[in-house]
Design a protein around this motif. Structure first.
Motif, PDB file in Angstrom:
ATOM      1  N   MET A  77       0.818  -1.211   0.000  1.00 11.56           N
ATOM      2  CA  MET A  77       0.000   0.000   0.000  1.00 11.56           C
ATOM      3  C   MET A  77       0.857   1.269   0.000  1.00 11.56           C
ATOM      4  SD  MET A  77      -3.043  -0.822   2.629  1.00 11.56           S
ATOM      5  CE  MET A  77      -4.311  -2.003   2.258  1.00 11.56           C
ATOM      6  N   LEU A 134      -5.761   5.919   1.168  1.00  3.59           N
ATOM      7  CA  LEU A 134      -5.769   4.906   2.216  1.00  3.59           C
ATOM      8  C   LEU A 134      -6.638   5.371   3.377  1.00  3.59           C
ATOM      9  CD1 LEU A 134      -1.939   4.155   2.216  1.00  3.59           C
ATOM     10  CD2 LEU A 134      -3.734   2.946   0.961  1.00  3.59           C
ATOM     11  N   ASP A 157      -7.110   0.194   1.151  1.00  2.00           N
ATOM     12  CA  ASP A 157      -6.986   1.066  -0.011  1.00  2.00           C
ATOM     13  C   ASP A 157      -8.402   1.419  -0.473  1.00  2.00           C
ATOM     14  OD1 ASP A 157      -6.726   2.083  -2.668  1.00  2.00           O
ATOM     15  OD2 ASP A 157      -4.783   1.092  -2.845  1.00  2.00           O
TER      16      ASP A 157
END
Length: 180
Positions: A77, A134, A157
């Motif tokens: 991420m 995020l 996400d």
């Protein structure tokens, strides 16, 4: 069950019986520990599977030492290969979008100071220029004096949702403009 055998008839004395009793208790403890270890292994596997299926990025931050553990998905991420960097607050902060950095870090410090749950959406800027949204949630844990010890959290996400919302807002604005 513990069984003993002798070549000839033998009646165990008090010392031997105590020894067998201790041996039996140690054996039972070992069996219980083995069972608990297997239960723990199964539980960890279920958690690992849920994290992978849910695409959750997890972190565990020791506030005092600065040591942080990231799950594999957390690395991804942030735009890193798994194990590419040693997780740290600065490594995380460096990937924050410049427009979001000040507010995002302030939210972390505010949650720590106010002993509140941390929840915030922010952008992560990857080296190739990719921007990901995020959504993070975390909780601090404190010692008896109220000093922060660690923070544990998870993030997902939400880029797809953010892009959809942006398209919807554009369509609504266009519709409102045409109806005028």
């Amino acid at each position: 069950m513990l069984s003993t055998h002798w070549q000839r008839r033998h009646v165990p004395g008090a010392t031997e019986l105590r020894f067998f009793d201790v041996l039996a208790r140690l054996s039972a403890d070992l069996i219980e520990r083995l069972d608990a270890g297997e239960d723990l292994r199964r539980s960890e596997e279920r958690l690992r599977s849920a994290v992978e299926v849910g695409h959750l990025g997890l972190w565990d931050w020791n506030v005092r030492t600065g040591d942080i553990h990231w799950s594999d998905e957390h690395f991804r991420m942030e735009g890193y290969d798994v194990g590419e960097v040693t997780p740290s607050y600065d490594v995380w902060s460096d990937r924050l979008h410049p427009d979001d950095r000040e507010e995002t870090e302030a939210k972390v410090h505010e949650a720590m100071a106010d002993k509140k749950e941390y929840e915030h959406e922010f952008r992560s800027l990857h080296p190739d220029g990719t921007v990901r949204w995020l959504h993070a949630r975390g909780r601090f844990f404190y010692d008896r004096e109220g000093q922060p010890l660690r923070m544990i959290g998870a993030m997902i996400d939400v880029t797809g949702r953010r892009e959809w919302e942006s398209r919807q807002n554009i369509l609504i604005a266009e519709l409102q403009h045409r109806t005028r």
